[in-house]
Write a protein that holds these residues in place. Structure first.
Motif, short mmCIF file in Angstrom:
data_model
loop_
_atom_site.label_atom_id
_atom_site.label_comp_id
_atom_site.label_asym_id
_atom_site.label_seq_id
_atom_site.Cartn_x
_atom_site.Cartn_y
_atom_site.Cartn_z
N UNK A 1 26.65 47.70 48.64
CA UNK A 1 25.35 47.42 47.64
C UNK A 1 26.06 47.21 46.08
N UNK A 2 25.52 46.61 45.20
CA UNK A 2 26.65 46.25 43.97
C UNK A 2 27.12 47.67 43.49
N UNK A 3 26.08 48.56 43.59
CA UNK A 3 26.73 50.43 42.51
C UNK A 3 27.99 50.13 43.17
N UNK A 4 27.97 50.25 44.60
CA UNK A 4 28.87 50.99 45.47
C UNK A 4 30.50 50.01 45.83
N UNK A 5 30.54 48.75 45.28
CA UNK A 5 31.56 47.50 45.80
C UNK A 5 32.42 47.54 44.91
N UNK A 6 33.36 47.51 45.05
CA UNK A 6 34.64 47.45 43.96
C UNK A 6 34.15 46.06 43.34
N UNK A 7 34.68 45.95 41.54
CA UNK A 7 33.97 44.63 41.31
C UNK A 7 35.16 43.45 41.76
N UNK A 8 34.25 42.55 40.83
CA UNK A 8 35.13 41.11 41.98
C UNK A 8 35.85 41.29 40.42
N UNK A 9 37.39 40.19 40.88
CA UNK A 9 37.88 39.98 40.03
C UNK A 9 38.13 38.06 40.00
N UNK A 10 37.73 37.51 38.47
CA UNK A 10 38.41 35.91 38.56
C UNK A 10 38.78 35.64 38.21
N UNK A 11 40.12 34.76 38.26
CA UNK A 11 40.56 34.44 37.12
C UNK A 11 40.96 33.15 37.81
N UNK A 12 40.24 31.82 36.56
CA UNK A 12 39.77 30.49 37.09
C UNK A 12 38.88 30.41 37.82
N UNK A 13 39.35 28.96 39.49
CA UNK A 13 38.65 29.61 40.15
C UNK A 13 39.19 30.85 41.32
N UNK A 14 39.84 31.39 41.23
CA UNK A 14 40.30 32.29 42.52
C UNK A 14 40.45 33.64 42.43
N UNK A 15 40.21 34.52 43.33
CA UNK A 15 39.36 35.57 42.93
C UNK A 15 40.75 36.47 43.66
N UNK A 16 40.80 37.88 43.22
CA UNK A 16 41.94 38.78 43.43
C UNK A 16 41.99 39.36 44.94
N UNK A 17 42.86 39.37 45.81
CA UNK A 17 42.48 39.70 46.54
C UNK A 17 43.29 41.29 46.57
N UNK A 18 43.95 42.07 46.06
CA UNK A 18 44.76 43.01 45.55
C UNK A 18 44.07 43.82 45.49
N UNK A 19 44.42 44.81 45.55
CA UNK A 19 43.67 46.35 45.45
C UNK A 19 43.33 46.45 43.53
N UNK A 20 42.07 47.33 43.59
CA UNK A 20 41.41 47.20 41.64
C UNK A 20 41.30 48.60 41.90
N UNK A 21 40.99 49.17 40.72
CA UNK A 21 40.75 51.15 40.39
C UNK A 21 39.60 50.45 39.07
N UNK A 22 39.18 51.58 39.17
CA UNK A 22 39.15 52.14 37.87
C UNK A 22 39.19 53.80 36.93
#
Length: 146
Positions: free
Chosen positions: A32-53
């Motif tokens: 669910x959106x609230x449970x999923x990690x955020x998506x990070x886009x730079x230009x037209x590419x997605x981050x594939x590494x770890x994220x944290x908040x």
């Protein structure tokens, strides 16, 4: 892929929600959106590494962000990096809100974190320091770096 084309054109929020759901499935970010990690886009590419908040701030891989925004990362020690461009030099350390920007001590909004041997840095602060704009879309949980 259809959802990549849709995200590039920045559609209305309802359509964006459907495309983001498909993108999350393809990228392995199911939930669910609230449970999923955020998506990070730079230009037209997605981050594939770890994220944290932390403290409502999104942290991302310093190395991956640097590659995407075309700045240089130089390790200073096991837990410290220098991020630099022609205009700025930023030195950050894991666990410390103290940093050095262009020779001046500054406070970061949140301390960088070491995760699986990789330093995660505050996305908005670092991207904006190096001239990029960050837009946060709360509904689909996407950080757009332009």
């Amino acid at each position: 892929r259809e959802w990549e084309t849709a995200l590039e054109s920045y559609p209305d929020a309802e359509a964006l929600g459907g495309w983001v759901t498909r993108a999350r499935r393809e990228l392995g970010l199911i939930g669910a959106l609230g449970d999923s990690p955020p998506m990070v886009l730079v230009g037209n590419t997605y981050f594939t590494g770890d994220t944290a908040s932390a403290n409502d701030r999104l942290l991302v891989s310093a190395l991956e962000l640097a590659q995407r925004i075309q700045v240089v990362v130089t390790p200073k020690s096991n837990n410290q990096l220098q991020i630099s461009s022609d205009e700025h030099q930023l030195v950050v350390s894991a666990g410390s809100r103290q940093a050095v920007l262009d020779g001046q001590r500054i406070h970061l909004p949140v301390a960088p974190l070491m995760v699986k041997g990789e330093l995660l840095v505050p996305l908005r602060f670092v991207a904006e320091t190096f001239g990029r704009k960050v837009i946060w879309e709360a509904l689909p949980r996407i950080a757009w770096v332009r």
